[in-house]
Design a protein around this motif. Structure first.
Motif, PDB file in Angstrom:
ATOM      1  N   VAL A  18      39.509   1.622   8.944  1.00  0.00           N
ATOM      2  CA  VAL A  18      39.407   0.414   9.766  1.00  0.00           C
ATOM      3  C   VAL A  18      37.951   0.101  10.061  1.00  0.00           C
ATOM      4  O   VAL A  18      37.530  -1.056  10.007  1.00  0.00           O
ATOM      5  CB  VAL A  18      40.190   0.587  11.089  1.00  0.00           C
ATOM      6  CG1 VAL A  18      40.026  -0.645  11.978  1.00  0.00           C
ATOM      7  CG2 VAL A  18      41.661   0.856  10.811  1.00  0.00           C
ATOM      8  N   ALA A  19      37.163   1.123  10.365  1.00  0.00           N
ATOM      9  CA  ALA A  19      35.758   0.935  10.704  1.00  0.00           C
ATOM     10  C   ALA A  19      34.978   0.329   9.537  1.00  0.00           C
ATOM     11  O   ALA A  19      34.046  -0.469   9.746  1.00  0.00           O
ATOM     12  CB  ALA A  19      35.135   2.264  11.104  1.00  0.00           C
ATOM     13  N   LEU A  20      35.331   0.697   8.309  1.00  0.00           N
ATOM     14  CA  LEU A  20      34.597   0.207   7.137  1.00  0.00           C
ATOM     15  C   LEU A  20      35.113  -1.148   6.645  1.00  0.00           C
ATOM     16  O   LEU A  20      34.517  -1.749   5.751  1.00  0.00           O
ATOM     17  CB  LEU A  20      34.673   1.234   6.007  1.00  0.00           C
ATOM     18  CG  LEU A  20      34.045   2.599   6.334  1.00  0.00           C
ATOM     19  CD1 LEU A  20      34.142   3.537   5.141  1.00  0.00           C
ATOM     20  CD2 LEU A  20      32.594   2.435   6.754  1.00  0.00           C
ATOM     21  N   ALA A  76      25.544  -5.517  10.500  1.00  0.00           N
ATOM     22  CA  ALA A  76      26.044  -5.198   9.166  1.00  0.00           C
ATOM     23  C   ALA A  76      27.543  -4.899   9.219  1.00  0.00           C
ATOM     24  O   ALA A  76      28.296  -5.256   8.305  1.00  0.00           O
ATOM     25  CB  ALA A  76      25.286  -4.008   8.593  1.00  0.00           C
ATOM     26  N   LEU A  77      27.988  -4.253  10.302  1.00  0.00           N
ATOM     27  CA  LEU A  77      29.415  -3.981  10.489  1.00  0.00           C
ATOM     28  C   LEU A  77      30.184  -5.287  10.619  1.00  0.00           C
ATOM     29  O   LEU A  77      31.265  -5.446  10.036  1.00  0.00           O
ATOM     30  CB  LEU A  77      29.609  -3.120  11.734  1.00  0.00           C
ATOM     31  CG  LEU A  77      31.046  -2.710  12.067  1.00  0.00           C
ATOM     32  CD1 LEU A  77      31.556  -1.688  11.052  1.00  0.00           C
ATOM     33  CD2 LEU A  77      31.133  -2.127  13.470  1.00  0.00           C
ATOM     34  N   LEU A  78      29.629  -6.230  11.369  1.00  0.00           N
ATOM     35  CA  LEU A  78      30.269  -7.542  11.533  1.00  0.00           C
ATOM     36  C   LEU A  78      30.365  -8.274  10.205  1.00  0.00           C
ATOM     37  O   LEU A  78      31.343  -8.983   9.939  1.00  0.00           O
ATOM     38  CB  LEU A  78      29.477  -8.382  12.543  1.00  0.00           C
ATOM     39  CG  LEU A  78      30.049  -9.747  12.901  1.00  0.00           C
ATOM     40  CD1 LEU A  78      31.388  -9.600  13.628  1.00  0.00           C
ATOM     41  CD2 LEU A  78      29.074 -10.529  13.778  1.00  0.00           C
ATOM     42  N   MET A 133      25.071  -0.828   6.491  1.00  0.00           N
ATOM     43  CA  MET A 133      25.546   0.087   7.527  1.00  0.00           C
ATOM     44  C   MET A 133      25.052   1.506   7.248  1.00  0.00           C
ATOM     45  O   MET A 133      24.565   2.198   8.151  1.00  0.00           O
ATOM     46  CB  MET A 133      27.077   0.073   7.585  1.00  0.00           C
ATOM     47  CG  MET A 133      27.679  -1.179   8.207  1.00  0.00           C
ATOM     48  SD  MET A 133      29.484  -1.199   8.038  1.00  0.00           S
ATOM     49  CE  MET A 133      29.930   0.254   9.001  1.00  0.00           C
ATOM     50  N   GLN A 134      25.179   1.939   5.995  1.00  0.00           N
ATOM     51  CA  GLN A 134      24.729   3.278   5.628  1.00  0.00           C
ATOM     52  C   GLN A 134      23.222   3.429   5.807  1.00  0.00           C
ATOM     53  O   GLN A 134      22.737   4.456   6.288  1.00  0.00           O
ATOM     54  CB  GLN A 134      25.115   3.584   4.183  1.00  0.00           C
ATOM     55  CG  GLN A 134      26.607   3.818   3.989  1.00  0.00           C
ATOM     56  CD  GLN A 134      26.956   4.106   2.541  1.00  0.00           C
ATOM     57  OE1 GLN A 134      26.636   3.335   1.642  1.00  0.00           O
ATOM     58  NE2 GLN A 134      27.620   5.232   2.311  1.00  0.00           N
ATOM     59  N   TYR A 135      22.493   2.390   5.422  1.00  0.00           N
ATOM     60  CA  TYR A 135      21.025   2.436   5.516  1.00  0.00           C
ATOM     61  C   TYR A 135      20.582   2.599   6.973  1.00  0.00           C
ATOM     62  O   TYR A 135      19.753   3.467   7.292  1.00  0.00           O
ATOM     63  CB  TYR A 135      20.433   1.149   4.927  1.00  0.00           C
ATOM     64  CG  TYR A 135      18.941   1.030   5.111  1.00  0.00           C
ATOM     65  CD1 TYR A 135      18.061   1.761   4.331  1.00  0.00           C
ATOM     66  CD2 TYR A 135      18.411   0.169   6.083  1.00  0.00           C
ATOM     67  CE1 TYR A 135      16.680   1.647   4.496  1.00  0.00           C
ATOM     68  CE2 TYR A 135      17.051   0.054   6.266  1.00  0.00           C
ATOM     69  CZ  TYR A 135      16.191   0.798   5.464  1.00  0.00           C
ATOM     70  OH  TYR A 135      14.822   0.690   5.652  1.00  0.00           O
ATOM     71  N   TYR A 136      21.152   1.797   7.861  1.00  0.00           N
ATOM     72  CA  TYR A 136      20.714   1.853   9.260  1.00  0.00           C
ATOM     73  C   TYR A 136      21.320   3.039  10.013  1.00  0.00           C
ATOM     74  O   TYR A 136      20.716   3.529  10.975  1.00  0.00           O
ATOM     75  CB  TYR A 136      21.021   0.533   9.965  1.00  0.00           C
ATOM     76  CG  TYR A 136      20.065  -0.555   9.552  1.00  0.00           C
ATOM     77  CD1 TYR A 136      18.740  -0.530   9.986  1.00  0.00           C
ATOM     78  CD2 TYR A 136      20.466  -1.580   8.692  1.00  0.00           C
ATOM     79  CE1 TYR A 136      17.835  -1.510   9.592  1.00  0.00           C
ATOM     80  CE2 TYR A 136      19.570  -2.567   8.297  1.00  0.00           C
ATOM     81  CZ  TYR A 136      18.255  -2.521   8.745  1.00  0.00           C
ATOM     82  OH  TYR A 136      17.355  -3.484   8.340  1.00  0.00           O
ATOM     83  N   ASP A 194      17.234  -0.754  14.968  1.00  0.00           N
ATOM     84  CA  ASP A 194      18.056  -0.215  13.875  1.00  0.00           C
ATOM     85  C   ASP A 194      19.539  -0.208  14.267  1.00  0.00           C
ATOM     86  O   ASP A 194      20.412  -0.473  13.438  1.00  0.00           O
ATOM     87  CB  ASP A 194      17.601   1.203  13.527  1.00  0.00           C
ATOM     88  CG  ASP A 194      16.196   1.235  12.951  1.00  0.00           C
ATOM     89  OD1 ASP A 194      15.757   0.217  12.400  1.00  0.00           O
ATOM     90  OD2 ASP A 194      15.529   2.292  13.069  1.00  0.00           O
ATOM     91  N   TYR A 195      19.801   0.080  15.515  1.00  0.00           N
ATOM     92  CA  TYR A 195      21.176   0.084  16.023  1.00  0.00           C
ATOM     93  C   TYR A 195      21.759  -1.332  15.977  1.00  0.00           C
ATOM     94  O   TYR A 195      22.927  -1.526  15.637  1.00  0.00           O
ATOM     95  CB  TYR A 195      21.165   0.624  17.441  1.00  0.00           C
ATOM     96  CG  TYR A 195      22.522   0.874  18.065  1.00  0.00           C
ATOM     97  CD1 TYR A 195      23.460   1.690  17.450  1.00  0.00           C
ATOM     98  CD2 TYR A 195      22.858   0.320  19.304  1.00  0.00           C
ATOM     99  CE1 TYR A 195      24.689   1.941  18.039  1.00  0.00           C
ATOM    100  CE2 TYR A 195      24.075   0.560  19.892  1.00  0.00           C
ATOM    101  CZ  TYR A 195      24.997   1.372  19.259  1.00  0.00           C
ATOM    102  OH  TYR A 195      26.214   1.612  19.834  1.00  0.00           O
ATOM    103  N   SER A 196      20.941  -2.326  16.284  1.00  0.00           N
ATOM    104  CA  SER A 196      21.385  -3.727  16.227  1.00  0.00           C
ATOM    105  C   SER A 196      21.711  -4.125  14.788  1.00  0.00           C
ATOM    106  O   SER A 196      22.740  -4.766  14.513  1.00  0.00           O
ATOM    107  CB  SER A 196      20.295  -4.645  16.778  1.00  0.00           C
ATOM    108  OG  SER A 196      20.035  -4.372  18.131  1.00  0.00           O
TER     109      SER A 196
END
Length: 582
Positions: free
Chosen positions: A447-449, A408-410, A417-420, A401-403
């Protein structure tokens, strides 16, 4: 003071003193009668005992009790333990009450503007942090460890707290040689001179739980590093952990919107494991064995364990300099970008590879680098990893899930991102998701989003993160996140932040995108293996659907790797030729 004791003081003074011209006498035959009459006629509160004599008497008893107490303190270990326990508890109690009162006053105050409220809260953070710092320094041991843990939470706690605790990184008390000699006699039944031909009394490192000395084994002549637990810890660790839990539980009752009980729980779950050096030795052996086949990617060196006891760990001597010693890197022609890449491989391998434990304390003091005379596996250096006491095994589903979250961020896929984030960290709600995304990336929420890995975070951005922490409701949401997320996620966040800071200190000329892309490769491999396992579990061995699924999975995986490779190549060109068309 009981009545009989008071009566004796009263009689002593009555016998020697004159009231109204009458001197009282005591005859042998009427001793009991006279004493009874005197006690009945003159109560302690009514007898006019001269103040000078009364003070002198109290002084005598005070001196006597002081001498007795001092004697017991130095000759009776049980009495000494009671005194020190009371003192340590008192230091914690007073600090806690002072912090409570400061926050209570600030949070219940009325302010004309939000800026005024935030300014008052910032001052209270600073005041409470300074009070806590003095208490932690006074008690030492586990409390130093707690302060260091707070320091590492740079993007999770107010700046006033994390900055104030920084001195604890270098203020660890050193155990005396006398105490060390006693520990060897108690634990091993031998003296230092029996075990070593040389033992340097000056430690090469002093931490909150132990210190390390360089010595030479008498039996083999080998030069070794001897890690010795501070002897005083055994006496007070249970008390300190208990007091810490009480403090955080009381804080939760007084300020339920600021739950910090997770800090006490985390300390209780980890400290006793860290204090058993046999566990550290086992972690060290496993890590060394695993990375032996990955030297090309990591250049990792883990000191070999010679022998291990719960409080004494003897290892081969592997010395180096700090990773951020840029002069050393330059003098020995070591590439900072290569060091950064190896560092990224080490910890991403631990986080994402199934069955590999995660070293959860990779601060600057636990990592070193040294040049080697002959290049090995393409590297002219070794990265040395110390202190393997705190490890965690991340569940395989959490790794997956972390992967997915990072991929998803990439891809800038916020929905995924929200789901995981909810799956592996239990994050719910738009506001909490933004805070979590900021914490896990070390970037400002906006920036993160909209993540651009080619842009490094600036000082202005890091200051902006701290400013956002002081906005109304942010701290409350952050405390809620920390109190509900799985403890292992908190350690992952801590590891990410520490390695990110180490990477930035190297001034990597290739920027943050190189380390991010290395991590993305590990994430892609985890997802590829997950899909492979699902296909094998869903379809029979010779099913056409299983075959087609494996082909599709292989294509998607290598498509992702190719994309990452091309992106990395373009970033390198941009770095070296900024005016190019790329």
């Amino acid at each position: 003071m009981n009545l009989s004791f008071i009566s004796m003081i009263g009689f002593h003074n009555i016998y020697k003193t004159r009231w109204s011209g009458l001197r009282l006498k005591v005859w042998p035959g009427s001793y009991v009668r006279d004493i009874t009459r005197i006690h009945r006629t003159y109560s302690v509160s009514t007898v006019n005992i001269p103040i000078k004599n009364r003070r002198y008497t109290l002084f005598k008893y005070g001196v006597g009790l002081g001498l007795i107490g001092s004697g017991l303190y130095y000759i009776n270990d049980d009495f000494k333990h009671v005194v020190l326990t009371a003192e340590r508890s008192g230091v914690v109690g007073v600090a806690m009450i002072r912090c409570f009162m400061a926050y209570k006053k600030t949070l219940s105050g009325k302010y004309n503007t939000e800026d005024e409220r935030q300014s008052a809260l910032s001052k209270t953070h600073k005041k409470a942090a300074e009070i806590t710092l003095k208490a932690l320094e006074h008690n030492g041991g586990v409390y130093i460890k707690l302060g260091q843990h707070i320091t590492a939470l740079t993007y999770l706690l107010p700046k006033e707290w994390t900055d104030t605790m920084i001195p604890l990184q270098d203020k660890c008390p050193q155990s005396s040689m006398e105490d060390i000699e006693k520990l060897f006699q108690t634990d091993l039944g031998v003296s230092l001179i029996d075990m070593f031909t040389e033992f340097n009394p000056n430690p090469i490192g002093v931490a909150s739980l132990a210190q390390v000395h360089i010595a030479t084994l008498r039996e083999t002549g080998e030069k070794v590093a001897v890690k010795i637990q501070h002897p005083s810890l055994q006496e007070f660790v249970p008390l300190d952990v208990y007091l810490t839990k009480i403090v955080f539980n009381l804080m939760y009752k007084v300020f339920p919107e600021y739950p910090l009980t997770w800090l006490g729980e985390e300390m209780q779950s980890s400290i006793f494991v860290e204090l058993d050096f046999t566990c550290e030795a086992e972690n060290s052996r496993k890590t060394s064995q695993y990375f032996q086949t990955r030297q090309r990617e990591t250049a990792l060196r883990v000191p070999n364990v010679v022998s291990a006891q719960p409080r004494i760990l003897i290892m081969e001597s592997c010395t180096g300099v700090r990773l951020d010693n840029l002069k050393y890197l330059k003098d020995h022609n070591i590439s900072p970008s290569d060091v950064s890449a190896c560092l990224s491989h080490i910890f991403n391998d631990m986080i994402f590879t199934p069955g590999v434990g995660l070293h959860c304390d990779p601060h600057g003091g636990n990592l070193a680098i040294r040049s080697i005379p002959k290049s090995k596996y393409g590297h002219n250096f070794e990265i040395i990893l110390y202190d393997h006491g705190l490890y965690r095994n991340i569940p395989i589903q959490m790794k997956r899930d972390y992967s997915h979250f990072w991929l998803a961020l990439l891809d800038n896929d916020i929905n995924k991102m929200q789901y995981y984030a909810e799956k592996f960290a239990g994050i719910k709600g738009e506001q909490k998701f933004k805070i979590f995304a900021s914490a896990i990336t070390g970037r400002a929420p906006e920036v993160a989003l909209n993540y651009d890995i080619s842009v490094a975070r600036s000082e202005e951005e890091m200051d902006a993160i701290q400013v956002r922490l002081n906005e109304d409701g942010i701290i409350e949401d952050l405390m809620s996140i920390l109190s509900t997320m799985p403890r292992i996620v908190l350690l992952i966040l801590k590891t990410n932040d520490l390695t990110r800071s180490l990477d930035e200190s190297l001034n990597n000329p290739l920027g943050p995108q190189r380390t991010f892309l290395i991590m993305a490769n590990y994430c892609a491999k985890v997802v590829y293996d997950e899909v492979t396992e699902q296909l094998n579990r869903t379809y029979s061995k010779y099913s056409i659907m299983r075959f087609m699924g494996h082909v599709q999975n292989w294509v998607n995986y290598h498509k992702r790797l190719s994309t990452l490779y091309i992106y990395d190549f373009v970033m390198v060109l941009r770095k070296h030729w900024p005016n190019s068309l790329l």
